[in-house]
Design a protein around this motif. Structure first.
Motif, mmCIF file in Angstrom:
data_model
loop_
_atom_site.group_PDB
_atom_site.id
_atom_site.type_symbol
_atom_site.label_atom_id
_atom_site.label_comp_id
_atom_site.label_asym_id
_atom_site.label_seq_id
_atom_site.Cartn_x
_atom_site.Cartn_y
_atom_site.Cartn_z
ATOM 1 N N PRO A 47 0.831 -1.217 0.000
ATOM 2 C CA PRO A 47 0.000 0.000 0.000
ATOM 3 C C PRO A 47 0.860 1.259 0.000
ATOM 4 O O PRO A 47 1.975 1.256 0.527
ATOM 5 C CB PRO A 47 -0.800 -0.129 1.301
ATOM 6 C CG PRO A 47 0.038 -0.994 2.179
ATOM 7 C CD PRO A 47 0.758 -1.944 1.272
ATOM 8 N N PRO A 53 -5.313 4.304 2.756
ATOM 9 C CA PRO A 53 -5.321 4.693 1.343
ATOM 10 C C PRO A 53 -6.571 4.275 0.587
ATOM 11 O O PRO A 53 -6.902 4.871 -0.440
ATOM 12 C CB PRO A 53 -4.074 3.995 0.793
ATOM 13 C CG PRO A 53 -3.784 2.883 1.748
ATOM 14 C CD PRO A 53 -4.222 3.371 3.073
ATOM 15 N N GLU A 54 -7.284 3.262 1.084
ATOM 16 C CA GLU A 54 -8.502 2.815 0.391
ATOM 17 C C GLU A 54 -9.606 3.867 0.436
ATOM 18 O O GLU A 54 -10.579 3.798 -0.336
ATOM 19 C CB GLU A 54 -8.997 1.503 0.998
ATOM 20 C CG GLU A 54 -9.553 1.584 2.404
ATOM 21 C CD GLU A 54 -8.488 1.601 3.500
ATOM 22 O OE1 GLU A 54 -8.848 1.690 4.688
ATOM 23 O OE2 GLU A 54 -7.285 1.520 3.156
ATOM 24 N N ARG A 269 -10.521 5.248 -7.105
ATOM 25 C CA ARG A 269 -9.640 5.121 -5.939
ATOM 26 C C ARG A 269 -8.190 5.387 -6.342
ATOM 27 O O ARG A 269 -7.762 5.010 -7.432
ATOM 28 C CB ARG A 269 -9.768 3.738 -5.324
ATOM 29 C CG ARG A 269 -11.147 3.436 -4.750
ATOM 30 C CD ARG A 269 -11.145 2.112 -3.991
ATOM 31 N NE ARG A 269 -12.487 1.725 -3.585
ATOM 32 C CZ ARG A 269 -13.090 2.140 -2.471
ATOM 33 N NH1 ARG A 269 -12.437 2.938 -1.652
ATOM 34 N NH2 ARG A 269 -14.314 1.735 -2.170
ATOM 35 N N THR A 271 -5.577 3.947 -5.175
ATOM 36 C CA THR A 271 -4.856 2.678 -5.345
ATOM 37 C C THR A 271 -5.150 2.052 -6.714
ATOM 38 O O THR A 271 -4.269 1.447 -7.321
ATOM 39 C CB THR A 271 -5.230 1.703 -4.223
ATOM 40 O OG1 THR A 271 -6.664 1.637 -4.117
ATOM 41 C CG2 THR A 271 -4.651 2.146 -2.899
ATOM 42 N N ASN A 275 -2.250 1.343 -9.621
ATOM 43 C CA ASN A 275 -1.957 -0.034 -10.009
ATOM 44 C C ASN A 275 -2.385 -0.381 -11.432
ATOM 45 O O ASN A 275 -2.168 -1.512 -11.873
ATOM 46 C CB ASN A 275 -2.642 -1.006 -9.041
ATOM 47 C CG ASN A 275 -2.048 -0.952 -7.651
ATOM 48 O OD1 ASN A 275 -0.915 -0.524 -7.470
ATOM 49 N ND2 ASN A 275 -2.813 -1.361 -6.657
#
Length: 811
Positions: A47, A53-54, A269, A271, A275
């Motif tokens: 993370p 972070p979510e 999001r 993240t 990604n």
């Protein structure tokens, strides 16, 4: 349990050849999956260093009609400050922008990427400095920037981790005031995406942030769409609910302000955005490595099954003497687990080496590769893969031992190492599955190889050979810009071995250009902001097109007097003319980057098309400005040489520093290197998939050889009888060859179906090749059948040499 482990170890030590082959087979599969998983663990599963972070979401701009935005756009401060006041789904909303500058030094300045952030940014992100403090309200006063916070990695790299840096000033190019360092941020903090800056030469969203500076909206520029927005959701609030709320707010804002019309936020999001590129390349490669592991497990299972056949009399005696079937099952599984652990140890060693190899040649293919380490993640996954391999490889032999009938085995005390029809069918099934998995890997590698061949034959529209590039920036002041660049060109052009020299903002395949909205003469004026024409702008000096080998089709090239004193001029490509002036010439026509009430820019030339943005995309409309008029801050020096460009790098840097010792001269690369970097993700995927395919092929061919060898040994009596009854040697050859061919053909057909399904995940990597490309399927399938039949030759030859009398006497 200890006794069983000791017994298993003794058994493996008694057969070192079998143990080594089985362990190395598993090691190849375990090493492949462990190495790829280590990349996934660092890039996708680690993370970011933000608090929860979510809960963080970005708010990129989307069109309300669902169409793609041609030119990246941010949010006006008037809108996101309204969200801060009225939004009920967020615990905080902040804005930011990407910026870059140079740390001025007398021996050559150093580039630095940074972020301009609003008051709530650090609070929203959950970031805390490890040294000093963050920004306070007083730091956001109007006027020059007076304070900065350094990134941890930049602090270590540039200032040697000096803890006395707090309170010191640093000299930054183009800043009227030397700012004071007030803090050093925690390590590992990277950029959030800034779509409007993504085409800048220094932009790297995957890099760690070098510095932060305080910034606040200017009251006179509240309607300018220049801000990127990040928000933190309240506990229990979903991005979908928050987006619905913002959609209502933006609709209300558009009703009172016409230029806000047609745009809406599309929350995602943080993240997920970070990604996206990593998933695109790493997940297909994880699947490929998993196929290699399955192939290796199939081979190990076959080896253990054959070994179990050789030991079936031993198993029967143990059961007859009172050993329970559960105990025998546990003993066989213990041997499998021990063998898999040994393979896992070897595999982890291979994985450590593979990770280092990946980092050496995958720098531009995988985001955040600098965070990848060959540590506990590799060890943990390797041991996990070993347990998985033990289950797959040891389950069939263990179950067979569990179901063994000791009386039947002891009565049939025939030759060891033979297998009945059931066992042979099981091994044939395993071998066919290995063949199918291998063919799927080979087809994937073949598709990527064909893609790279296709790209190599694409006409780019410009030359890449013997061209040197480097980023060059005059860091002093705007007043010295013109004199520095003209002197630099004159001196570099005079270096022996240099044919041409030019400055360019927007070198091909770097992704650099100015995304701009404009109005073109002859095109109807636009009413809404979203409907404006958006095109990439580049800026170059005279001789650039000759240097790059881009032929002039019509009009003239730039001249040295196309400067700020002359009317603005531009050169366009053929794609521009075809789209906007299909019935005639573009020469003499004008376009406007601002309102039509101001003087426009006249088109004075037309050049041939080039695939300057991406070799896999056809040429699109482009506009080239005169750099003497556009005045780009950071740009590339481009040099064509008579010989290897590496031979003039030192001389070029020396001449540039002789004009201004503080000039920033960085990132010296050939255009061929830039071309390779633009294809890095495809090249990495091709190389890795090809390597996995080779490993899988070797293991499968060994499996085919072993399967046929066992079949010949098990059918020795049958083959002897056939020979005694008059069968010729060619008949025996055809019989065994037929068995091998059916085995291989069945696996190839199954593999073709599997390849059609799995190759779809490679679609984003392919160019001018379809995932179901029939030519690739046919060529790969035919080649594997040929090579597979070659692996059958030794068992076939051995079958033909069986002596009927000797075989029957032995039976």
């Amino acid at each position: 349990m200890v006794q069983e482990l000791r017994f298993a170890f003794r058994k493996l030590r008694k057969q070192p050849g079998f143990s080594l082959i089985a362990a190395l087979t598993l090691a190849l599969g375990i090493g492949a999956t462990s190495a790829v998983f280590s990349l996934i663990q660092a890039v996708l599963l680690t993370p970011p260093p933000y608090q929860k972070p979510e809960q963080l979401v970005l708010a990129p701009v989307a069109r309300t009609d669902g169409q793609t935005i041609d030119s990246p756009r941010g949010w006006p401060a008037q809108q996101w400050t309204d969200w801060q006041k009225q939004g009920t789904s967020f615990s905080g909303i902040a804005a930011y922008s990407w910026t870059f500058n140079f740390l001025v030094r007398n021996d050559g300045s150093q580039s630095m990427q940074g972020m301009g952030v609003t008051k709530d940014y650090f609070h929203v992100m959950g970031l805390t400095p490890v040294l000093g403090r963050g920004f306070e309200d007083a730091d956001f006063a109007q006027g020059p920037v007076k304070t900065i916070v350094l990134g941890y990695e930049f602090w270590q790299r540039t200032f040697g981790g000096d803890k006395q840096i707090i309170g010191k000033t640093v000299r930054i190019s183009r800043w009227d005031v030397t700012p004071v360092v007030i803090g050093v941020m925690q390590p590992g903090v990277r950029f959030l995406p800034s779509p409007g800056a993504a085409k800048e030469p220094n932009y790297d969203v995957n890099a760690t942030v070098d510095f932060w500076m305080p910034t606040e909206p200017n009251l006179q520029g509240m309607k300018g769409p220049y801000w990127n927005v990040v928000a933190r959701l309240l506990d229990g609030v979903t991005p979908q609910r928050a987006q619905q709320e913002l959609a209502v707010l933006t609709t209300r804002e558009a009703q009172t302000e016409k230029q806000f019309e047609g745009f809406t936020p599309q929350l995602e999001r943080v993240t997920d955005e970070m990604n996206r590129d990593g998933k695109r390349i790493l997940l297909p490669l994880l699947g490929a490595s998993a196929l290699v592991l399955l192939i290796a497990c199939g081979n190990a299972a076959a080896l253990m099954l054959v070994r179990g056949l050789q030991r079936q009399q031993e198993y029967a005696v143990r059961i007859a003497m009172g050993m329970g079937r559960t105990g025998l099952l546990r003993q066989v599984l213990t041997e499998s687990v021990l063998l898999a652990v040994i393979g896992g140890v070897f595999g982890v060693g291979l994985a450590f080496s593979a990770v280092k190899l990946f980092k050496s040649f995958a720098g531009h293919a995988i985001p955040r590769l600098d965070g990848v380490t060959a540590g506990w993640a590799v060890l943990g996954w390797g041991l996990g893969a070993a347990v998985l391999a033990a289950v797959f490889a040891g389950l069939f032999p263990a179950l067979r031992a569990f179901r063994l009938d000791p009386m039947e085995v002891l009565k049939d005390a025939g030759p060891k190492g033979t297998a009945g029809v059931g066992e042979r069918r099981l091994l044939q099934g395993v071998t066919m599955l290995q063949t199918a998995l291998t063919l799927a890997l080979l087809v994937g590698a073949g598709l990527l190889i064909r893609t790279m061949v296709k790209i190599a034959h694409v006409s780019s529209g410009f030359n890449t050979g013997r061209i040197l590039t480097m980023s060059v920036t005059d860091v002093q002041s705007y007043t010295t810009w013109g004199s520095f660049h003209r002197q630099a060109l004159d001196r570099v052009a005079a270096i022996p071995g240099v044919q041409y020299a030019a400055f360019a903002w927007g070198v091909p395949l770097t992704g650099n250009n100015w995304p701009a909205t404009l109005e073109i003469e002859g095109q109807p004026p636009t009413v809404n902001e979203r409907d404006k024409i958006a095109l990439p702008l580049r800026a170059v000096t005279p001789d650039y097109f000759k240097l790059m080998g881009m032929p002039l089709v019509d009009g003239r090239e730039f001249r040295s007097n196309d400067d700020e004193k002359a009317p603005n001029v531009a050169i366009v490509n053929q794609a521009f003319v075809r789209r906007y002036f299909p019935q005639g010439s573009a020469l003499g026509r004008k376009f406007w980057l601002g309102p039509r009430s101001k003087p426009g820019t006249e088109i004075v030339g037309e050049i041939a098309d080039g695939r300057t943005n991406d070799l896999t995309q056809a040429a699109s409309p482009e506009i080239y400005l005169s750099l003497w008029q556009a005045h780009a801050f950071s740009k590339h020096l481009v040099v064509r040489t008579n010989a290897d460009p590496a031979t003039v790098v030192t001389a070029v840097e020396r001449e540039l520093r002789s004009v201004d010792p503080t000039a920033a001269v960085e990132n010296a690369k050939t255009l061929e290197q830039i071309r390779d970097e633009s294809l890095a993700s495809r090249t990495f995927a091709m190389n890795l998939l090809t390597g996995f395919s080779v490993i899988g092929s070797v293991l499968t061919l060994v499996g085919i050889y072993g399967m046929l060898s066992l079949s010949v040994a098990s059918r020795r009596r049958e083959l002897a009888i056939r020979s005694a009854m008059g069968a010729q040697q060619n008949d025996i050859h055809r019989l065994i060859f037929g068995e091998g061919f059916r085995l291989i053909a069945g696996g190839v057909l199954l593999g073709a179906v599997l390849a059609l399904v799995l190759s779809r995940v490679l679609r984003s990597f392919l160019f001018d090749v379809q995932p179901h490309d029939p030519a690739t399927l046919l060529v790969v399938g035919a080649l594997f059948v040929i090579v597979g039949l070659m692996a059958c030759w030794m068992p076939v030859r051995r079958a033909g040499k069986i002596d009927p009398l000797e075989a029957l006497r032995y039976e």
